[in-house]
Design a protein around this motif. Structure first.
Motif, PDB file in Angstrom:
ATOM      1  N   MET A  93      34.197  48.041  31.769  1.00 38.82           N
ATOM      2  CA  MET A  93      34.267  47.497  33.092  1.00 38.82           C
ATOM      3  C   MET A  93      35.662  47.034  33.242  1.00 38.82           C
ATOM      4  O   MET A  93      36.101  47.349  34.536  1.00 38.82           O
ATOM      5  N   ASP A  94      36.255  46.349  32.349  1.00 41.57           N
ATOM      6  CA  ASP A  94      37.659  45.928  32.468  1.00 41.57           C
ATOM      7  C   ASP A  94      38.566  47.163  32.891  1.00 41.57           C
ATOM      8  O   ASP A  94      39.764  46.846  33.635  1.00 41.57           O
ATOM      9  N   MET A  95      38.415  48.207  32.218  1.00 42.09           N
ATOM     10  CA  MET A  95      39.222  49.435  32.490  1.00 42.09           C
ATOM     11  C   MET A  95      39.331  50.107  33.752  1.00 42.09           C
ATOM     12  O   MET A  95      40.167  50.319  34.664  1.00 42.09           O
ATOM     13  N   LEU A  96      37.882  49.848  34.312  1.00 44.01           N
ATOM     14  CA  LEU A  96      37.660  50.416  35.654  1.00 44.01           C
ATOM     15  C   LEU A  96      37.876  49.491  36.767  1.00 44.01           C
ATOM     16  O   LEU A  96      38.388  49.860  37.861  1.00 44.01           O
ATOM     17  N   PHE A  97      37.529  48.319  36.551  1.00 45.01           N
ATOM     18  CA  PHE A  97      37.768  47.371  37.689  1.00 45.01           C
ATOM     19  C   PHE A  97      38.839  46.099  36.807  1.00 45.01           C
ATOM     20  O   PHE A  97      38.216  45.117  36.375  1.00 45.01           O
ATOM     21  N   PRO A  98      40.045  46.236  36.748  1.00 46.05           N
ATOM     22  CA  PRO A  98      40.875  45.275  35.849  1.00 46.05           C
ATOM     23  C   PRO A  98      40.755  43.945  36.433  1.00 46.05           C
ATOM     24  O   PRO A  98      40.807  43.765  37.768  1.00 46.05           O
ATOM     25  N   PRO A  99      40.540  42.849  35.805  1.00 40.00           N
ATOM     26  CA  PRO A  99      40.568  41.550  36.374  1.00 40.00           C
ATOM     27  C   PRO A  99      41.608  41.318  37.208  1.00 40.00           C
ATOM     28  O   PRO A  99      42.998  41.652  37.042  1.00 40.00           O
ATOM     29  N   GLY A 100      41.359  40.513  38.420  1.00 37.44           N
ATOM     30  CA  GLY A 100      42.229  40.110  39.213  1.00 37.44           C
ATOM     31  C   GLY A 100      42.724  41.047  40.448  1.00 37.44           C
ATOM     32  O   GLY A 100      43.434  40.574  41.361  1.00 37.44           O
ATOM     33  N   THR A 101      42.165  42.180  40.267  1.00 33.97           N
ATOM     34  CA  THR A 101      42.441  43.252  41.264  1.00 33.97           C
ATOM     35  C   THR A 101      41.611  43.027  42.627  1.00 33.97           C
ATOM     36  O   THR A 101      40.284  42.471  42.287  1.00 33.97           O
ATOM     37  N   PRO A 102      41.928  43.425  43.797  1.00 35.80           N
ATOM     38  CA  PRO A 102      41.244  43.255  45.016  1.00 35.80           C
ATOM     39  C   PRO A 102      39.987  43.990  44.785  1.00 35.80           C
ATOM     40  O   PRO A 102      39.730  45.127  44.551  1.00 35.80           O
ATOM     41  N   THR A 103      38.934  43.226  45.375  1.00 35.00           N
ATOM     42  CA  THR A 103      37.481  43.846  45.218  1.00 35.00           C
ATOM     43  C   THR A 103      36.837  44.042  46.501  1.00 35.00           C
ATOM     44  O   THR A 103      35.797  44.511  46.978  1.00 35.00           O
ATOM     45  N   ARG A 104      37.848  43.651  47.692  1.00 37.71           N
ATOM     46  CA  ARG A 104      37.251  43.971  48.925  1.00 37.71           C
ATOM     47  C   ARG A 104      38.477  44.570  49.850  1.00 37.71           C
ATOM     48  O   ARG A 104      39.664  44.348  49.508  1.00 37.71           O
ATOM     49  N   ILE A 105      38.182  45.380  50.858  1.00 36.22           N
ATOM     50  CA  ILE A 105      39.295  46.179  51.515  1.00 36.22           C
ATOM     51  C   ILE A 105      39.739  44.907  52.919  1.00 36.22           C
ATOM     52  O   ILE A 105      39.125  44.194  53.072  1.00 36.22           O
TER      53      ILE A 105
ATOM     54  N   THR B  24      33.417  37.080  56.501  1.00 38.48           N
ATOM     55  CA  THR B  24      34.875  36.776  56.899  1.00 38.48           C
ATOM     56  C   THR B  24      35.650  37.881  57.143  1.00 38.48           C
ATOM     57  O   THR B  24      35.167  39.022  56.868  1.00 38.48           O
ATOM     58  N   CYS B  25      36.578  37.875  57.643  1.00 36.06           N
ATOM     59  CA  CYS B  25      37.716  38.874  57.804  1.00 36.06           C
ATOM     60  C   CYS B  25      38.937  38.234  57.528  1.00 36.06           C
ATOM     61  O   CYS B  25      39.299  37.062  57.454  1.00 36.06           O
ATOM     62  N   ASP B  26      39.885  39.166  57.174  1.00 36.76           N
ATOM     63  CA  ASP B  26      41.237  38.922  56.798  1.00 36.76           C
ATOM     64  C   ASP B  26      42.322  38.389  57.999  1.00 36.76           C
ATOM     65  O   ASP B  26      42.760  37.308  57.811  1.00 36.76           O
ATOM     66  N   VAL B  27      41.897  38.985  59.078  1.00 31.90           N
ATOM     67  CA  VAL B  27      42.880  38.838  60.410  1.00 31.90           C
ATOM     68  C   VAL B  27      41.838  39.009  61.561  1.00 31.90           C
ATOM     69  O   VAL B  27      41.038  39.911  61.676  1.00 31.90           O
ATOM     70  N   GLY B  28      41.839  37.739  62.485  1.00 31.92           N
ATOM     71  CA  GLY B  28      40.910  37.786  63.428  1.00 31.92           C
ATOM     72  C   GLY B  28      41.996  37.485  64.622  1.00 31.92           C
ATOM     73  O   GLY B  28      42.611  36.639  64.757  1.00 31.92           O
ATOM     74  N   ALA B  29      41.627  38.088  65.866  1.00 33.54           N
ATOM     75  CA  ALA B  29      42.142  37.997  67.066  1.00 33.54           C
ATOM     76  C   ALA B  29      41.270  37.759  68.254  1.00 33.54           C
ATOM     77  O   ALA B  29      40.408  38.585  68.351  1.00 33.54           O
ATOM     78  N   VAL B  30      41.610  36.797  69.291  1.00 33.28           N
ATOM     79  CA  VAL B  30      40.899  36.614  70.270  1.00 33.28           C
ATOM     80  C   VAL B  30      41.900  37.070  71.580  1.00 33.28           C
ATOM     81  O   VAL B  30      42.998  36.393  71.674  1.00 33.28           O
TER      82      VAL B  30
END
Length: 541
Positions: free
Chosen positions: A91-103, A188-194
């Motif tokens: 699992m650490d090889m496929l998903f290294p600790p600290g890498t982004p888990t969301r787009i 949540t979203c990373d960037v939101g605009a109105v």
């Protein structure tokens, strides 16, 4: 000796003995080479040896099998020896600790402009090399290809985009209806605009005032984590700043003398400002004291050489969002310079057809602010002939909203053709066109300048047949694809369309009327590390 089995598999009664610490390094190296030679990330090697503690170079040996999906049980629970945690390293090889888990997720809302802005941002991201998932009022797009048609601005469309493994950036158009029915579809979203809050859909689903509508649209910046982007030229948007906890606060303004934005920029905050220069108007980004000229507006095709001010504003928001998502300036410039409001890039958004002796502009504008923007554009264009307008309003809008659209359109055209949408939404067939006719006449348009043709197809056909060389025909359309085909396939010698296509529907219940936004004369600013904003109003319980 008694022969019991032809294999020693665990499934046939074999036993597993852990000898991990005893395997000779040469044997380990050969097993790793075998897995790499096949091109696997994870592999199980069946190594034959008379003594695994000795090198295969000395005692011989062979590899009889390499498994792409090896079993873990024999290692985690051996019959003899020490249990090994083989799952953890995998699992650490496929998903290294600290890498982004969301787009990255960008969410856009507003009364007008959100579809065009979302498409602009998706175009910029795509040209920057990303595989973009886009939700919009005309469908779900994956990497530029429409996968689902229809109004897809709610949580269902959001799940479609976020569940697609090929998508690495999501651009979500968020509409009022979806928010009220089921929310955004993401926490949540990373960037939101109105972009703006204007009179539209008032009196529906319990939203009777502009302030109530602003509270609904404010959700997008309330859940933004990295950057909240607000229209500083809209008082209702400006007041949303104190309700977001995003790390960065960005204002977009077309007024370079804006007091609050000026203070915000001086404090090191982020802003996108439309500034006037020798060559025209420049979109400029301010961030942490830096002044970054981005692009002249006349170089953006969607702005019609800077004349379409509503698309200038849309481009400013798209640039602000792209910048806040970490894109390079050259990628933002390239995206804006290659985005045009063609039917194929932005259907129903200021689509222009000039293959006839006259020019046709087709637009989905269906509320006062949108109609006003298009009328202002028509006034800026050079027209040698007449200006003709096919105008309509959705049937579920209030009578006062329909009258307001008539007031706004009055005086900008020499000829008006009033129609209604296919979907009547509780109105009589000719009710909306007659309301528009009365509103136009009450604001100085003569009866001879107005035609009432309820059918959309017949109204557009009549306008096309009446248009002459040098004329400009503005069509506010509802059935966008059908209307566009009608425009590009028009031949004067062809017979006019016959028959009507009516769709009955139940109107949403109408509630309270909208209250006008009162000008805010307070100058009570809140200052912090993000910049400057207006303090929220405290309401008594």
């Amino acid at each position: 000796r008694v022969f019991l089995r032809s294999t020693g598999n665990l499934s046939t009664g074999g036993t597993a003995t852990d000898v991990t610490d005893q395997v000779h390094p040469d044997n380990i190296e050969m097993a790793v080479r075998a897995v790499k030679a096949i091109g696997l990330d994870v592999g199980g090697v069946d190594f034959l040896s008379t003594d695994v503690t000795e090198s295969y170079k000395d005692v011989g040996g062979a590899i009889c099998e390499v498994n792409a999906a090896p079993g873990f049980r024999m290692h985690m629970a051996p019959s003899e020896g020490r249990p090994r945690d083989v799952g953890g390293p995998v699992m650490d090889m496929l998903f290294p600790p600290g890498t982004p888990t969301r787009i990255p997720i960008a969410a856009i809302t507003g009364t007008n402009g959100k579809t065009t802005t979302a498409r602009m941002l998706a175009h910029i991201q795509k040209l920057a090399g990303h595989h973009v998932g886009l939700t919009s009022t005309d469908g779900v797009y994956i990497n530029g290809q429409r996968t689902v048609a229809g109004d897809m601005t709610g949580p269902v469309a959001t799940r479609m985009v976020l569940s697609d493994p090929s998508v690495d950036v999501a651009v979500l158009e968020i509409a009022r209806g979806g928010l009220l029915r089921a929310g955004m579809g993401v926490r949540t979203c990373d960037v939101g605009a109105v972009l703006n809050v204007k009179a539209d859909h008032l009196g529906l689903r319990g939203i009777g005032t502009l302030e109530q509508l602003a509270e609904v649209k404010r959700i997008v910046v309330e859940v933004a984590r990295e950057t909240a982007i607000l229209n500083a030229d809209d008082p209702l948007c400006l007041k949303m700043a104190d309700y977001t906890e995003a790390k960065n606060l960005c204002y977009a303004t077309m007024d370079p003398t804006h007091e609050l934005v000026g203070e915000h920029i001086k404090a090191g905050g982020r802003g996108v400002v439309l500034e006037t220069g020798i060559k025209g108007q420049m979109i400029t980004i301010y961030d942490h004291g830096a002044n970054i000229p981005l692009l002249w507006t006349h170089l953006i095709p969607a702005t019609l050489e800077g004349r379409a001010m509503h698309n200038v504003q849309n481009a400013m928001f798209a640039a602000a969002m792209a910048f806040s998502m970490g894109l390079k300036l050259e990628d933002i410039r390239h995206g804006l310079r290659t985005f045009d409001t063609t039917f194929f890039q932005a259907p129903g958004r200021m689509n222009i057809y000039d293959e006839h002796p006259f020019k046709v502009i087709l637009d989905y504008g269906h509320n006062p602010a949108a109609v006003e923007a298009m009328c202002a554009l028509v006034e800026r264009l050079d027209v040698s002939g007449r200006r003709i307008c096919v105008i309509a309003v959705p049937g579920d809008r209030r009578d006062e909203d329909i009258s307001e659209i008539g007031r706004i359109a009055a005086g900008h055209f020499e000829r008006y053709i009033c129609r209604r949408d296919d979907q009547l939404r509780g109105r009589r067939s000719d009710e909306v066109p007659e309301l528009l006719r009365k509103a136009l006449m009450s604001h100085g348009v003569s009866d001879e300048q107005i035609l009432v043709i309820p059918s959309e197809e017949e109204a557009i056909d009549t306008a096309l047949r009446q248009a002459a060389t040098g004329d400009l025909l503005l069509i506010f359309a509802d059935a966008i694809t059908r209307s566009w085909k009608q425009v590009i396939q028009f031949r004067p010698e062809a017979p006019p369309p016959t028959g009507e296509r009516l769709r009955a529907s139940r109107p949403e219940p109408v509630t309270a009327s909208a209250a006008a936004v009162q000008e805010d004369h307070r100058h009570e600013f809140v200052r912090d590390s993000r910049g400057v904003r207006i303090a929220r109003e405290e309401h008594a319980d």
